[in-house]
Design a protein around this motif. Structure first.
Motif, PDB file in Angstrom:
ATOM      1  N   LYS A 148      37.887  29.478  51.343  1.00  0.00           N
ATOM      2  CA  LYS A 148      35.964  29.701  50.422  1.00  0.00           C
ATOM      3  C   LYS A 148      35.557  31.104  50.298  1.00  0.00           C
ATOM      4  N   GLN A 149      35.125  31.550  51.750  1.00  0.00           N
ATOM      5  CA  GLN A 149      34.680  33.062  51.637  1.00  0.00           C
ATOM      6  C   GLN A 149      35.262  33.859  50.693  1.00  0.00           C
ATOM      7  N   LEU A 150      36.917  33.782  50.893  1.00  0.00           N
ATOM      8  CA  LEU A 150      37.466  34.912  49.892  1.00  0.00           C
ATOM      9  C   LEU A 150      37.361  34.796  49.025  1.00  0.00           C
ATOM     10  N   ARG A 151      37.757  33.612  47.851  1.00  0.00           N
ATOM     11  CA  ARG A 151      36.983  33.041  46.858  1.00  0.00           C
ATOM     12  C   ARG A 151      35.823  33.662  46.438  1.00  0.00           C
ATOM     13  N   GLN A 152      34.472  34.201  47.287  1.00  0.00           N
ATOM     14  CA  GLN A 152      33.356  33.402  46.500  1.00  0.00           C
ATOM     15  C   GLN A 152      33.294  35.046  46.587  1.00  0.00           C
ATOM     16  N   LEU A 153      33.794  36.036  47.244  1.00  0.00           N
ATOM     17  CA  LEU A 153      33.882  37.685  47.452  1.00  0.00           C
ATOM     18  C   LEU A 153      34.394  37.984  46.213  1.00  0.00           C
ATOM     19  N   ALA A 154      35.774  37.326  45.749  1.00  0.00           N
ATOM     20  CA  ALA A 154      36.474  38.277  44.304  1.00  0.00           C
ATOM     21  C   ALA A 154      35.401  37.224  43.817  1.00  0.00           C
ATOM     22  N   ALA A 155      34.326  36.679  43.249  1.00  0.00           N
ATOM     23  CA  ALA A 155      33.518  35.896  42.831  1.00  0.00           C
ATOM     24  C   ALA A 155      32.303  36.957  42.094  1.00  0.00           C
ATOM     25  N   ASN A 156      31.927  37.282  42.889  1.00  0.00           N
ATOM     26  CA  ASN A 156      31.428  38.637  43.367  1.00  0.00           C
ATOM     27  C   ASN A 156      31.057  39.726  42.615  1.00  0.00           C
ATOM     28  N   ALA A 157      32.443  39.707  43.319  1.00  0.00           N
ATOM     29  CA  ALA A 157      32.868  41.430  43.192  1.00  0.00           C
ATOM     30  C   ALA A 157      33.144  41.344  41.107  1.00  0.00           C
ATOM     31  N   ILE A 158      34.333  40.085  40.783  1.00  0.00           N
ATOM     32  CA  ILE A 158      34.065  40.489  39.364  1.00  0.00           C
ATOM     33  C   ILE A 158      32.769  40.693  38.763  1.00  0.00           C
ATOM     34  N   GLY A 170      38.042  43.271  32.580  1.00  0.00           N
ATOM     35  CA  GLY A 170      37.760  43.066  34.036  1.00  0.00           C
ATOM     36  C   GLY A 170      37.718  43.773  34.644  1.00  0.00           C
ATOM     37  N   LEU A 171      37.820  43.194  36.482  1.00  0.00           N
ATOM     38  CA  LEU A 171      38.223  43.964  37.083  1.00  0.00           C
ATOM     39  C   LEU A 171      39.986  44.666  37.283  1.00  0.00           C
ATOM     40  N   PRO A 172      40.227  45.496  38.158  1.00  0.00           N
ATOM     41  CA  PRO A 172      41.501  45.882  38.162  1.00  0.00           C
ATOM     42  C   PRO A 172      41.887  45.298  39.417  1.00  0.00           C
ATOM     43  N   LEU A 173      43.232  45.016  39.667  1.00  0.00           N
ATOM     44  CA  LEU A 173      43.226  43.873  40.586  1.00  0.00           C
ATOM     45  C   LEU A 173      43.733  44.806  41.636  1.00  0.00           C
ATOM     46  N   ALA A 174      43.505  46.317  41.891  1.00  0.00           N
ATOM     47  CA  ALA A 174      43.825  46.978  42.795  1.00  0.00           C
ATOM     48  C   ALA A 174      42.338  46.912  43.481  1.00  0.00           C
ATOM     49  N   ASP A 175      41.269  47.568  42.468  1.00  0.00           N
ATOM     50  CA  ASP A 175      39.762  47.296  42.955  1.00  0.00           C
ATOM     51  C   ASP A 175      40.172  45.730  44.035  1.00  0.00           C
ATOM     52  N   LEU A 176      40.115  45.042  43.238  1.00  0.00           N
ATOM     53  CA  LEU A 176      39.465  43.867  44.061  1.00  0.00           C
ATOM     54  C   LEU A 176      40.813  44.467  45.079  1.00  0.00           C
ATOM     55  N   ARG A 177      41.563  44.389  46.010  1.00  0.00           N
ATOM     56  CA  ARG A 177      42.222  44.508  46.491  1.00  0.00           C
ATOM     57  C   ARG A 177      42.022  44.895  47.318  1.00  0.00           C
ATOM     58  N   ALA A 178      40.645  46.563  47.463  1.00  0.00           N
ATOM     59  CA  ALA A 178      40.682  47.434  47.962  1.00  0.00           C
ATOM     60  C   ALA A 178      38.663  46.651  48.482  1.00  0.00           C
ATOM     61  N   LEU A 180      38.420  43.418  48.908  1.00  0.00           N
ATOM     62  CA  LEU A 180      39.383  41.714  49.765  1.00  0.00           C
ATOM     63  C   LEU A 180      39.846  42.952  51.211  1.00  0.00           C
ATOM     64  N   LYS A 181      40.668  44.108  51.197  1.00  0.00           N
ATOM     65  CA  LYS A 181      41.359  44.351  51.978  1.00  0.00           C
ATOM     66  C   LYS A 181      40.410  43.770  54.010  1.00  0.00           C
ATOM     67  N   ALA A 182      39.745  43.825  54.079  1.00  0.00           N
ATOM     68  CA  ALA A 182      39.143  44.222  55.658  1.00  0.00           C
ATOM     69  C   ALA A 182      38.684  42.495  55.132  1.00  0.00           C
ATOM     70  N   GLU A 183      39.090  41.812  54.906  1.00  0.00           N
ATOM     71  CA  GLU A 183      38.513  40.255  54.715  1.00  0.00           C
ATOM     72  C   GLU A 183      39.981  39.194  54.888  1.00  0.00           C
ATOM     73  N   LEU A 184      41.070  39.676  54.675  1.00  0.00           N
ATOM     74  CA  LEU A 184      41.668  39.360  54.378  1.00  0.00           C
ATOM     75  C   LEU A 184      42.605  38.853  55.903  1.00  0.00           C
ATOM     76  N   PRO A 185      43.054  38.052  55.942  1.00  0.00           N
ATOM     77  CA  PRO A 185      43.706  37.817  57.639  1.00  0.00           C
ATOM     78  C   PRO A 185      45.125  37.994  57.440  1.00  0.00           C
ATOM     79  N   VAL A 186      45.592  38.480  56.802  1.00  0.00           N
ATOM     80  CA  VAL A 186      46.742  39.250  56.355  1.00  0.00           C
ATOM     81  C   VAL A 186      47.105  39.348  54.719  1.00  0.00           C
ATOM     82  N   PRO A 187      47.457  40.666  54.222  1.00  0.00           N
ATOM     83  CA  PRO A 187      47.456  41.255  52.500  1.00  0.00           C
ATOM     84  C   PRO A 187      47.738  40.180  51.712  1.00  0.00           C
ATOM     85  N   GLU A 188      48.873  39.701  52.351  1.00  0.00           N
ATOM     86  CA  GLU A 188      50.674  38.692  51.625  1.00  0.00           C
ATOM     87  C   GLU A 188      49.804  37.244  51.209  1.00  0.00           C
TER      88      GLU A 188
END
Length: 336
Positions: A148-158, A170-178, A180-188
């Protein structure tokens, strides 16, 4: 003391998380520090005897086979251990405690070092997923709070990108990955997260992601630049100015990029652009001219369009790439 497990035993020291005294009948969280490796799984039970092995001191259950001295008494670790200690061997509590601690786990690795069978773990994952107690994301299972937190962070960034640059798709996926990087439990987990977002309020736009309701629109400063570009392209539809002359400054370049991305303007090559309507009309005229006159030279087609060689050459090469025409020597014919 000695820890007895199955037919073996190993010397160990015991470090309590709380006080150093433990009365008869009491229980406590403790870390067993073995002198030699032992084959123990989460959920296994063992017996503790004194150093002489004359007296049995108590029994214990393995809560975490991969314990470390690092952050030995941290609050997060104590919460994890207490949840498992109070579970009475319940597999659901073991699954939920691992996800609360780690955020996510690969399904094939979940409770791999435990006494629970693969079938029991898979069934528990299915039941908890159906109940909303965990999220299945591709090859991973994720704690629902983390998801839920990851979804919210992504929505806010977009949304921030939409407000700052309404002209962009829209927001480039590479920018969104950057982001969320610190919050992703695993990059995959990133790709399943994008797929989940696109099942509801968001859509992919090439290499970007946007809200489904978002429609790219020019800001006020860019609208004026876009108007000038449209006027310049319409003045000479088949002989437009070079891209450098058309957009000499950053604002007009941004406006031109928007017109291209929105499909209103078409890239002929790196130097030449035309409106989509002009490109369509030029294509129709070239097709009709060759159909009527037969194989035609670049000079014939250029004069028919009233364009310069600077524009005619890349335009005809574009028609070749689009499979409209086919060059044969110094003439062009229609492709079948």
């Amino acid at each position: 003391m000695h820890a007895h497990h199955g037919a073996g035993n190993v010397a160990a020291r015991i470090a309590f998380y709380g006080g150093a005294d433990l009365a008869v009948g009491e229980g406590a969280l403790a870390q067993m520090r073995l002198e030699t490796p032992a084959f123990l799984f989460a959920g296994d039970r063992f017996i503790l005897r004194d150093w002489s092995e004359h007296n049995t001191l108590g029994g214990a259950v393995v809560l975490d086979p991969d314990a470390s001295r690092k952050l030995f008494r941290s609050e997060a670790r104590l919460k994890f251990l207490k949840a498992r200690a109070e579970s009475d061997g319940n597999i659901s509590r073991f699954v939920s405690s691992q996800l609360q601690r780690d955020g996510a786990a690969r399904k094939s690795q979940l409770l791999l070092k435990s006494r629970f069978s693969a079938a029991a773990i898979a069934e528990t994952v299915s039941q908890q997923a159906a109940a909303g107690a965990l999220v299945v994301a591709g090859d991973f299972v994720v704690d629902p709070g983390t998801w839920k937190q990851l979804r919210q962070l992504a929505a806010n960034a977009i949304d921030v990108r939409h407000r700052a640059h309404p002209e962009q798709p829209g927001l480039p996926l590479a920018d969104l990955r950057a982001v969320l990087k610190a919050e992703l439990p695993v990059p995959e987990v990133f790709d399943p997260l994008i797929a989940d977002l696109c099942r509801s309020e968001f859509v992919r736009a090439g290499t970007a992601i946007r809200r489904a309701a978002h429609m790219p629109a020019l800001s006020a400063p860019l609208q004026a630049a876009a108007t000038k570009i449209r006027a310049a392209l319409s003045a000479k539809p088949f002989d437009p100015p070079s891209r450098k002359d058309l957009a000499p400054d950053p604002v007009s370049q941004q406006a031109l990029r928007f017109l291209i991305e929105s499909g209103e303007v078409v890239d002929i090559n790196a130097e030449i652009v035309m409106t989509a309507d002009s490109m369509k009309r030029a294509t129709e005229l070239v097709r009709e001219f060759i159909k009527t006159r037969g194989p035609s030279t670049t000079s014939d087609l250029r004069q028919m369009l009233g364009s310069s060689r600077r524009v005619a050459m890349p335009l005809l090469e574009r028609l070749d790439r689009d499979a409209i025409t086919l060059r044969q020597g110094d003439k062009r014919v229609l492709r079948r």
